[in-house]
Design a protein around this motif. Structure first.
Motif, PDB file in Angstrom:
ATOM      1  N   ASN A   1      60.560  -0.055   5.446  1.00 26.20           N
ATOM      2  CA  ASN A   1      61.293   1.199   5.601  1.00 26.20           C
ATOM      3  C   ASN A   1      60.776   1.974   6.812  1.00 26.20           C
ATOM      4  OD1 ASN A   1      61.358   4.291   4.984  1.00 26.20           O
ATOM      5  ND2 ASN A   1      63.019   3.409   3.772  1.00 26.20           N
ATOM      6  N   GLU A   2      61.701   2.457   7.661  1.00 21.17           N
ATOM      7  CA  GLU A   2      61.305   3.098   8.909  1.00 21.17           C
ATOM      8  C   GLU A   2      60.449   4.331   8.689  1.00 21.17           C
ATOM      9  OE1 GLU A   2      64.168   5.220  11.203  1.00 21.17           O
ATOM     10  OE2 GLU A   2      65.609   5.315   9.550  1.00 21.17           O
ATOM     11  N   PHE A   3      60.684   5.061   7.603  1.00 21.15           N
ATOM     12  CA  PHE A   3      59.899   6.267   7.371  1.00 21.15           C
ATOM     13  C   PHE A   3      58.434   5.918   7.094  1.00 21.15           C
ATOM     14  CE2 PHE A   3      64.229   7.594   6.202  1.00 21.15           C
ATOM     15  CZ  PHE A   3      64.372   8.661   7.073  1.00 21.15           C
TER      16      PHE A   3
ATOM     17  N   GLU B   1      53.400   6.727   0.296  1.00 20.55           N
ATOM     18  CA  GLU B   1      54.572   7.033  -0.529  1.00 20.55           C
ATOM     19  C   GLU B   1      55.373   8.123   0.183  1.00 20.55           C
ATOM     20  OE1 GLU B   1      55.633   5.687  -3.247  1.00 20.55           O
ATOM     21  OE2 GLU B   1      53.917   4.572  -4.064  1.00 20.55           O
ATOM     22  N   ILE B   2      56.666   7.872   0.392  1.00 22.71           N
ATOM     23  CA  ILE B   2      57.529   8.841   1.049  1.00 22.71           C
ATOM     24  C   ILE B   2      58.145   9.762  -0.007  1.00 22.71           C
ATOM     25  CG2 ILE B   2      59.522   9.163   2.552  1.00 22.71           C
ATOM     26  CD1 ILE B   2      57.125   7.840   3.896  1.00 22.71           C
TER      27      ILE B   2
ATOM     28  N   PHE C   1      60.201  15.122   5.703  1.00 20.12           N
ATOM     29  CA  PHE C   1      59.735  14.322   4.571  1.00 20.12           C
ATOM     30  C   PHE C   1      58.208  14.446   4.506  1.00 20.12           C
ATOM     31  CE2 PHE C   1      59.505  11.224   8.053  1.00 20.12           C
ATOM     32  CZ  PHE C   1      58.305  10.558   7.823  1.00 20.12           C
ATOM     33  N   THR C   2      57.645  14.007   3.396  1.00 16.64           N
ATOM     34  CA  THR C   2      56.190  13.963   3.251  1.00 16.64           C
ATOM     35  C   THR C   2      55.753  12.514   3.078  1.00 16.64           C
ATOM     36  OG1 THR C   2      56.291  14.226   0.840  1.00 16.64           O
ATOM     37  CG2 THR C   2      56.105  16.236   2.175  1.00 16.64           C
ATOM     38  N   ALA C   3      54.513  12.248   3.441  1.00 13.60           N
ATOM     39  CA  ALA C   3      53.941  10.908   3.276  1.00 13.60           C
ATOM     40  C   ALA C   3      52.545  11.058   2.693  1.00 13.60           C
ATOM     41  CB  ALA C   3      53.885  10.184   4.616  1.00 13.60           C
ATOM     42  N   THR C   4      52.301  10.424   1.533  1.00 13.87           N
ATOM     43  CA  THR C   4      51.008  10.506   0.855  1.00 13.87           C
ATOM     44  C   THR C   4      50.411   9.105   0.757  1.00 13.87           C
ATOM     45  OG1 THR C   4      51.805  12.373  -0.455  1.00 13.87           O
ATOM     46  CG2 THR C   4      49.799  11.277  -1.219  1.00 13.87           C
TER      47      THR C   4
ATOM     48  N   LYS D   1      47.827  13.527   2.818  1.00 14.63           N
ATOM     49  CA  LYS D   1      49.245  13.860   2.759  1.00 14.63           C
ATOM     50  C   LYS D   1      49.651  14.532   4.061  1.00 14.63           C
ATOM     51  CE  LYS D   1      52.724  16.238  -0.088  1.00 14.63           C
ATOM     52  NZ  LYS D   1      52.945  17.038  -1.313  1.00 14.63           N
ATOM     53  N   ALA D   2      50.684  13.998   4.716  1.00 15.45           N
ATOM     54  CA  ALA D   2      51.168  14.553   5.980  1.00 15.45           C
ATOM     55  C   ALA D   2      52.590  15.067   5.800  1.00 15.45           C
ATOM     56  CB  ALA D   2      51.125  13.492   7.080  1.00 15.45           C
TER      57      ALA D   2
END
Length: 595
Positions: free
Chosen positions: A444-446, A553-554, A562-565, A577-578
């Motif tokens: 997945n690109e995200f 995890e998106i 979006f967030t990414a953890t 977490k970004a």
């Protein structure tokens, strides 16, 4: 704006306002009107002008400088770091924003030791074992390092004939957490109980978790020649100096953890109980060597420092020393001046390599494949519906004895749905089925964007922390060094025009206040001269790293954010977490947390 400038402007404004108040009646301040005695015939008034009384300026009261902050009688609470959204991270001489002297202007993610304080809303903080001052509580986050407080008393190893028991409390009747084998090297911490020490040791199960507990003091002896209190005044017999204050260094032994291979030797490294020590096992067909790793430095002829990962055998003799650049991720280490032996990081395939969301390519009705951390998967169809199953890592053995790994997807009834080849490159971002590569799924690109940007942000934070995480040549000093600074040449190919410093690099990863703060910090740490870029390594400090090994995890996905953890948790950094936002056609990090 600097605090002193703010105070000066405020004082000037106060003076102007005071003048306006004196002249508010419209008459000159030196004119007064008095009434004369009134008779029945007439009321006579007399106007008298008097000179303004001479004023003499009162002598300024004598002031005495407040005593330097002292940690005596204060309790250490935790190790913390300067929050990402902090705008006034000053270490002050007193708990007063306006009157106190600024001891240090702390940059984002600077690590400090936090102590109790009697002033509401403030902590006492110790920076690098050298500076003590006050800091606002709102500017501090707790550093998620689950270890005993303080620095180790010494490096020790287990003695005796039997394994040493690690207890949950300083009591032999308490729970036994684990047995620690004779000869195992550990960092020894002070405890509050006579006859007992504390330690924190990696579980050794491949996770990033630690066992922390108490042990009897007489079951551990100091490692030979290991002196935690030794300073730069004296080198050991190999010419290496221990770091006087490890938390001030932006390079760590932690980044070495894993398996490495040379032409004839396999090197297994386990991270220690803090950033600056670890253990190793080196084995080949004829010999096995075990020992400990330290981060140390050597002095160059001009008294500048070169950092080394030093590998000592259990008997205290040096096995090898590898140049320590602080690069993240670290996949290549070379020993000594000759560069031999050279070790390359090894990566054994595991199911965690493909955990995440994958999208099918080159088809009209593409499917979405989700591989979960528990080894199960879900295959969703574009038109609706889904199938489920489990994933296994299997090996196909060829006639020549070679074993080729495959990720095998089995449906719930046990039938094989597909087998996907394991990529030769890591991390794996493509899944090709069978020998013809059909079907083909891409990550997945995200998730790809998030992992890439979070790794880059880790590197940037290391760079602005004093040259960590980037390639530098400590022997190539900038001419005309500013007093008290040590600028060395940056030889990292990720930088473009040296005159731009880190601006372009940071701007391609971050946005908003995070970008502005990092650029500001970089301009204090980096300097362009004669077509080259130099970084100041005179005051390195610790920095935070996103543990992205298992991907992210998106969440909270919208068209513009979006967030990414991180799926991986480390005792050093916690979960990272970004927060991502879209600007034009770019996804950029606007902020982050460590949980």
């Amino acid at each position: 704006m600097k605090r002193k400038a703010i105070i000066t402007i405020f004082a000037a404004c106060a003076l102007l306002l005071s003048g306006c108040a004196q002249n508010n009646g419209g008459a000159a301040a030196s004119t007064t009107t008095t009434a004369a005695t009134t008779t029945a015939a007439a009321a006579e008034t007399t106007t008298t002008t008097t000179a303004a009384p001479e004023t003499t300026e009162a002598p300024a009261p004598e002031t005495t400088e407040a005593p330097a902050p002292d940690l005596t009688g204060h309790t250490r609470l935790f190790r913390g770091y300067i929050a990402e959204d902090c705008t006034d991270g000053y270490l002050l001489s007193a708990p007063d924003d306006n009157a106190a002297k600024v001891i240090d202007d702390l940059t984002v993610c600077t690590i400090v030791d936090i102590y109790s304080c009697d002033a509401d809303g403030w902590y006492l903080a110790e920076l690098g074992g050298e500076y003590v001052g006050y800091i606002r509580q709102k500017n501090i986050k707790e550093w998620p390092h689950k270890l005993p407080f303080g620095d180790p008393l010494f490096g020790g190893y287990v003695v005796g004939s039997d394994a040493m028991k690690l207890y949950s409390d300083a009591d032999e009747n308490s729970e036994v957490i684990r047995d620690i084998a004779v000869g195992t090297q550990i960092s020894v911490y002070e405890s509050d109980y006579d006859g007992w020490y504390m330690t924190s040791i990696a579980k050794g199960d491949g996770s990033s978790d630690y066992d922390t507990g108490y042990f009897k003091a007489d079951l551990v002896a100091p490692i030979p020649d290991y002196d935690m209190d030794k300073t730069s005044g004296e080198a050991n017999e190999y010419g290496f100096y221990p770091l006087p204050d490890p938390p001030a260094s932006s390079i760590s032994v932690k980044s070495l953890a894993g398996t490495w291979n040379s032409s004839d030797t396999t090197l297994t490294i386990t991270e220690g109980s803090d950033l600056y020590n670890g253990s190793f096992i080196a084995s080949n067909q004829t010999d096995t060597v075990e020992g400990t790793i330290r981060l140390e430095y050597a002095l160059n002829p001009d008294d500048t420092r070169t950092f080394w990962y030093t590998f000592y055998k259990n008997d205290g003799t040096l096995w090898n020393a590898f140049g320590a650049s602080g690069e993240v991720p670290l996949n290549d280490i070379s020993a000594g001046q000759s560069g031999e032996p050279r070790f390359i990081r090894s990566h054994e395939p595991e199911l965690a390599d493909i955990v995440g969301v994958w999208n099918e390519t080159d088809v009209l009705d593409s499917r979405t494949l989700t591989v979960k951390t528990d080894g199960t998967y879900e295959l969703e169809y574009r038109g609706g519906g889904a199938s489920f199953g489990t994933v296994k890592l299997e090996y196909e053995e060829h006639e020549n004895g070679q074993k080729v790994p495959w990720f095998t997807f089995c449906e719930d009834d046990g039938k094989i749905w597909e087998s996907f080849s394991v990529s030769d490159t890591y991390p794996q971002n493509d899944l090709y089925a069978g020998h013809d590569g059909d079907p083909h799924f891409v990550r997945n690109e995200f998730e790809q964007i998030a992992v890439s940007h979070m790794n880059e942000l880790s590197t940037i934070m290391g760079a602005v922390a004093g040259g960590g995480a980037i390639r530098i040549d400590v022997n190539d000093l900038m001419s005309g060094q500013p007093e008290g600074r040590q600028f060395v040449k940056v030889i990292d190919n990720r930088f473009g025009d040296p005159s731009e410093g880190l601006d372009s690099w940071i701007g391609n990863v971050c946005t908003g206040e995070l970008r502005d703060n990092l650029i500001k910090e970089s301009k204090e740490m980096f300097m362009a001269k004669d077509g080259s870029l130099y970084v100041d390594i005179s005051k390195p400090r610790g920095y935070l790293i996103f543990p992205t090994h298992l991907g992210v995890e998106i969440g909270d996905l919208t068209e513009t954010s979006f967030t990414a953890t991180t799926r991986d948790f480390s005792d050093m950094n916690g979960y990272g977490k970004a927060y991502f936002v879209k600007e034009g056609d770019q996804w950029l990090i606007s902020g982050f947390d460590f949980i």
